[in-house]
Design an enzyme around this catalytic site. Structure first.
Site, PDB file in Angstrom:
ATOM      1  N   ASP A 281       0.861  -1.170   0.000  1.00  0.00           N
ATOM      2  CA  ASP A 281       0.000   0.000   0.000  1.00  0.00           C
ATOM      3  C   ASP A 281       0.909   1.235   0.000  1.00  0.00           C
ATOM      4  O   ASP A 281       2.135   1.141   0.071  1.00  0.00           O
ATOM      5  CB  ASP A 281      -0.954  -0.020   1.204  1.00  0.00           C
TER       6      ASP A 281
HETATM    7  C1  GLC Z   1      -4.357   4.275  -0.186  1.00  0.00           C
HETATM    8  C2  GLC Z   1      -5.257   3.134   0.213  1.00  0.00           C
HETATM    9  C3  GLC Z   1      -5.372   2.053  -0.823  1.00  0.00           C
HETATM   10  C4  GLC Z   1      -5.285   2.673  -2.208  1.00  0.00           C
HETATM   11  C5  GLC Z   1      -3.879   3.226  -2.368  1.00  0.00           C
HETATM   12  C6  GLC Z   1      -3.674   3.874  -3.733  1.00  0.00           C
HETATM   13  O1  GLC Z   1      -3.541   4.618   0.893  1.00  0.00           O
HETATM   14  O2  GLC Z   1      -4.981   2.521   1.460  1.00  0.00           O
HETATM   15  O3  GLC Z   1      -6.609   1.371  -0.594  1.00  0.00           O
HETATM   16  O4  GLC Z   1      -5.550   1.692  -3.197  1.00  0.00           O
HETATM   17  O5  GLC Z   1      -3.553   4.155  -1.348  1.00  0.00           O
HETATM   18  O6  GLC Z   1      -4.497   4.963  -3.881  1.00  0.00           O
END
Ligand code: GLC
Length: 755
Positions: A281
Site C-alpha cells: 500500500d
Molecule cells: C491508499 C489506500 C489504498 C489505495 C492506495 C492507492 O492509501 O490505502 O486502498 O488503493 O492508497 O491509492
C-alpha cells in the site's frame, strides 16, 4: 503511437497472441539489475502530471529523474490521451521498452458512480454488483486504466473506522460472495480485452479491525479469528482469479503486513496458492521504519522483498536500496527475478506487450462514459442498496395528494457520491431536488437545505475536494428559519441529513458516530413544527441514530448512492420501487457497543439465560442494551412477507450427505417486492467456542402480492468447518441449529445432528 519494438523485437514474433513463458524469461535475462528494479516500484500521478489526486501523504522521495523515467508502474493517471502520453514516454525511456502498468482506485465506479461498497453489500445481490463492476471496468478501461485497486474485502465490525464504507460489511460469507462478484465483473473472461481491467484484493490482511477503530492502528486478533473470520473473503477473491493483491498498513501478530513472511509467503502464496503480483500500500514498506520493525529504508526494503512484496507503492525503499542489497549479497538476484517475472507475467496477461495502451480510446471514452445504460444500472443498484429502517406507514409518499418539504443539507445537493470516487464530478450527479421536480412537475414541494453539512471550522478535506458550505455563519440562522417555515406549511417533511461524504473513507476515523450537531439542531427545530417526518439518511458507516428513531415516522438509509442517487431516492420515496436492502453491517445502539457483530459468542453468562431471574452478574451493560439498534441482515419493505412451513429433510447428516431446508414465503401486501431469505447455522458445541449463528446462505427473490414461493437451501459438511482446538480446518459431530428468516435476529429454527 508508432508501433514500438518491445523486448528486443519480441513483438515481431508474437503478433497475434501473448508472449510465451520462455520469451518472458528471455526478456528477464536480458534486463540489467537496474532495469529489473525499475519494474518494482510505483509512482503516483503527481510525478507525471499536474493536479494529481493524492491518496496518501506526500513525502520528498528524492528519486532521481532518470529513475522516474524508468518507473514501470503508474498510479492515478487517467484519461485516454494523458495515459497514452505517459505510456509513450515511459516506454521510450526504457532499454527494452517495457510498457508501464497504469493503475487506479476504481472502487465503486469511474465516472458513473455506484453506491459505496457497504451499501452494495446491502443489496445481497452479487449478480448486480458484478454488473456494476463490469460497467466501472468498461469506463475506466477506455480511459486508459489497466488495473483497479479493488475490491477491498476487509472484514469490518467497528463503525468508528471510516473505511467501513469501502467494505461490503461484517459477514465473511457475504463478503466472500461479493469479492468473487467484483473480481469477475472487473476482469471479465479475457484480461487482454479492451473493456476489462485487472483486479486487486486488498488490504492483505486484517486491516478492517484496527484497535479502537483508528485508521492505520495495530490489529490485535487471535489467529483463529484471523484465519476463520478475516481470511475467507481474501481467499474468495483470489480463487476468483484476481491478478494482484495489496498489502495492508497494519500489523498481524505484531509484524507489519508488508514485511510479514508468514502472512505473505506461508499464507498468501503457499496456503492460498496466489501466484500473481503483490503490491504494497502507499509507502507501507517505508512505514515499517515508523512501526519500529525496520532500522531504515534499506532494512525495510530487505524485509519486504524477502517477504515477497513485488512492487513498492510510493516509497523510495526499493528504487534506492535494492541494487545495493543485491550487490552486497544481502538479497539474492533470484528474489528480484522472481518478483520481476511476476510483474512481466501480469503485463503479459493484460496483453500490454501486444497493446501497451490496452483499452485507452478517446472516441469510446466520449461515447460510453455516463451513458444512459450505465446511469440506469447505477439507479437500479442504488435503489436496491437502500435500507428501510423504520416506516409506520407514512411511506410511500404521494406527489399528488400531499405537500412535502425536503429539508436538510442533502435536499438540494449533488455531493452524494462516496469518498472513493475521486474521478467523478458532482455536477454529473442527480440531486433529490432535480429528481423530484423532474418526476413530479406538478407536485407541491419545498426544498430548503436549512444548514451546512458540518459545523463551521470542522472542516475536512481529502481526495481532491473539500466541503462546500451553502451558508456563511451570518446566513445560517435565516436559512434555518426558511426551513422551519417550509416544514410548518407542508403536510410531510423529508429530512435529508447525515454525514458529509468526506467524513468517511480513508483516514476518517471518528471517536463518536453521530450526525453532525448542526444538522441535529435543525432536525429538532423541524420536529417542533411538524411530526410527520421521513428521514433520508446519508452515511458511510452505521451511525448512532437513536433520536431519529424516536422522533421520525420513517427512516430510509441511502448511504452515498452515487450518480443517480436523487432519481433512486425519488423512485423509492414515491413507491415506484419498494425498498429491499438488508443491513450488511449492524447499526449499534451507540458507539459504546462497537466493535459489534451478529456472529458473536454466547459467553459463560449470557444475558438471555437470566431473563427470568435477572442478576447483576451476567454479560450486559448497566446503561445500554446488548443488542444493536438494527441487526445485520435487517431491512423493511413496503409489503410484509410471511414465513411458514420451515422444514428440514432429515434431522441427521453424515459428512458425505446433504440435507435440505425449505420454507414458504408469501407476499402479504399490495406491492411487488424483493425479499432476501437468510439462512444461519449455529454449531451448538465445539472444541472451541462457536458463534451464536453464522450466515451460510441467502436467496433474494421478487414476489407479487399474494404470491407464495418455497425457498430451499442445501446444507453440506463443508459449510460446518472451522479451525478446531488444534487449528485444523474441520467440522465436528454434534447438534446444529438452522435459523431461516428476514435478518440475523430471526427465531424460526430447525435442528440436525452431524454424525
Ligand atoms: C491508499 C489506500 C489504498 C489505495 C492506495 C492507492 O492509501 O490505502 O486502498 O488503493 O492508497 O491509492
Amino acid at each position: 503511437m508508432q508501433q514500438r519494438k518491445i523486448g528486443n523485437d519480441l513483438k515481431e514474433q508474437r503478433r497475434e497472441s501473448q508472449m510465451e513463458k520462455e520469451k518472458l524469461q528471455e526478456l528477464l535475462q536480458d534486463m540489467s539489475l537496474k532495469e529489473k528494479i525499475s519494474q518494482m516500484f510505483q509512482l503516483n500521478a503527481n510525478f507525471f502530471m499536474d493536479d494529481a489526486v493524492l491518496t496518501g501523504p506526500l513525502q520528498e522521495l528524492g528519486i532521481a529523474q532518470e529513475d522516474v523515467n524508468q518507473c514501470g508502474n503508474v498510479l492515478g493517471v487517467y484519461g485516454a490521451k494523458k495515459v497514452k502520453a505517459v505510456i509513450d514516454k515511459q516506454m521510450e525511456n526504457q532499454e527494452h521498452h517495457i510498457p508501464p502498468l497504469i493503475m487506479q482506485d476504481v472502487i465503486n465506479g469511474y465516472k458513473t458512480i455506484f453506491p459505496i461498497p457497504l451499501a452494495q453489500g446491502c443489496t445481497f445481490n452479487p449478480a448486480l454488483i458484478k454488473k456494476g463492476a463490469a460497467i466501472s471496468a468498461r469506463e475506466s478501461a477506455v480511459s486508459g486504466v489497466q488495473l483497479t485497486f479493488a475490491p477491498m474485502v476487509d472484514l469490518v465490525r467497528d463503525s468508528r473506522w471510516g473505511r467501513v464504507m469501502e467494505s461490503t460489511g461484517e459477514d465473511k460469507y457475504l463478503n466472500s460472495r461479493f469479492a468473487k462478484a467484483f473480481v469477475e465483473g472487473f476482469q471479465g473472461n479475457d484480461l487482454t480485452d479492451t473493456e476489462h481491467v485487472g483486479a486487486c484484493i486488498k488490504h492483505f490482511a486484517g486491516y478492517g479491525l484496527p484497535d479502537a477503530g483508528r485508521d492505520y492502528n495495530n490489529v490485535e486478533v487471535s489467529q483463529r479469528t484471523f484465519m476463520d473470520d478475516m481470511l475467507p473473503a481474501y481467499e474468495a477473491g483470489i480463487k476468483a482469479g484476481a491478478v494482484t493483491v495489496m498489502t495492508s498498513f497494519n500489523t498481524i501478530n505484531r509484524i507489519p503486513a508488508s514485511g510479514n513472511k508468514w502472512l505473505l509467503r506461508d499464507i498468501l502464496r503457499q496456503k492460498m496458492g496466489f501466484k500473481g503480483v503483490l503490491i504494497s500500500d502507499w509507502q507501507s514498506i517505508w512505514e515499517m521504519t515508523s512501526q519500529g520493525n525496520a532500522e531504515n529504508e534499506k532494512d525495510a526494503a530487505r524485509l519486504a522483498v524477502k517477504a515477497g512484496v513485488d512492487i513498492d507503492m510510493m516509497s523510495n525503499c526499493y528504487v534506492k536500496n535494492l541494487e545495493e542489497l543485491v550487490l552486497e549479497g544481502t538479497v539474492s538476484e533470484e528474489i528480484i527475478d522472481e518478483a520481476v517475472y511476476r510483474i512481466l507475467e501480469l503485463k503479459n496477461k493484460l496483453g500490454l506487450f501486444e497493446n501497451p495502451y490496452k483499452g485507452a480510446d478517446e472516441e469510446k471514452e466520449a461515447d460510453i462514459i455516463l451513458c444512459n445504460e450505465h446511469r440506469n444500472a447505477a439507479r437500479e443498484m442504488a435503489a436496491e442498496s437502500f435500507v428501510l429502517l423504520e416506516n409506520d406507514g407514512i411511506l410511500p409518499l404521494s406527489a399528488s395528494d400531499e405537500s412535502i418539504a425536503f429539508i436538510g443539507p442533502f435536499a438540494n445537493c449533488k455531493e452524494i457520491h462516496g469518498a472513493w470516487s475521486m474521478i467523478a464530478s458532482a455536477k454529473d450527479n442527480i440531486s433529490i431536488k432535480e429528481a423530484v421536480q423532474d418526476a413530479y412537475p406538478n407536485g407541491t414541494f419545498y426544498f430548503e437545505n436549512g444548514c451546512n453539512h458540518i459545523e463551521d471550522g470542522a472542516k475536512i478535506s481529502g481526495f481532491g475536494s473539500v466541503v462546500t458550505d451553502f451558508f456563511t455563519p451570518e446566513e445560517e440562522e435565516e436559512a434555518q428559519v426558511r426551513a422551519i417555515e417550509a416544514a410548518a406549511k407542508a403536510d410531510k417533511v423529508v429530512m435529508t441529513i447525515g454525514e458529509h461524504r468526506l467524513q468517511s473513507g480513508e483516514a476518517a476515523s471518528y471517536g463518536d458516530i453521530k450526525i453532525p450537531s448542526i444538522q441535529m439542531e435543525l432536525f429538532r427545530r423541524i420536529y417542533e413544527v411538524n411530526r410527520n417526518i421521513v428521514v433520508v439518511l446519508f452515511n458511510g458507516r452505521p451511525l448512532d441514530i437513536r433520536e431519529l428513531k424516536d422522533k421520525s415516522k420513517a427512516i430510509l438509509d441511502v448511504w452515498f448512492p452515487g450518480t443517480e442517487g436523487g432519481n433512486a431516492i425519488a423512485d423509492v420515496l414515491f413507491g415506484k420501487k419498494s425498498p429491499s436492502g438488508k443491513l450488511s453491517m449492524s447499526f449499534p445502539f451507540c458507539v459504546g457497543q462497537v466493535p459489534i457483530h451478529y456472529d458473536c459468542f454466547s459467553t459463560g453468562r449470557p444475558l438471555s439465560a437470566y431473563k427470568d431471574q435477572p442478576t447483576r452478574f451476567c454479560s450486559q451493560y448497566v446503561d445500554i442494551p446488548n443488542e444493536p439498534l438494527y441487526p445485520f441482515g435487517y431491512g423493511l419493505s413496503y409489503t410484509t412477507f410471511e414465513y411458514s412451513n420451515l422444514a428440514i429433510s432429515s434431522d441427521t447428516m453424515t459428512k458425505s450427505e446433504e440435507i435440505m431446508v425449505s420454507v414458504d414465503i408469501t407476499n402479504k401486501g399490495d406491492y411487488i417486492a424483493k425479499e432476501t431469505v437468510q439462512m444461519y447455522i449455529q454449531d451448538v458445541k465445539g472444541s472451541v467456542v462457536r458463534p451464536v449463528r453464522e450466515l451460510k446462505g441467502f436467496q433474494k427473490l421478487a414476489l407479487k402480492p399474494e404470491e407464495t414461493v418455497t425457498v430451499t437451501f442445501t446444507i453440506d459438511e463443508s459449510m460446518l468447518r472451522f479451525y478446531d482446538g488444534d487449528m485444523n480446518y474441520t467440522s465436528e459431530p454434534g447438534l446444529f441449529r438452522v435459523y431461516v428468516g428476514q435478518d440475523s435476529s430471526c427465531k424460526e429454527m430447525v435442528t440436525f445432528t452431524l454424525r
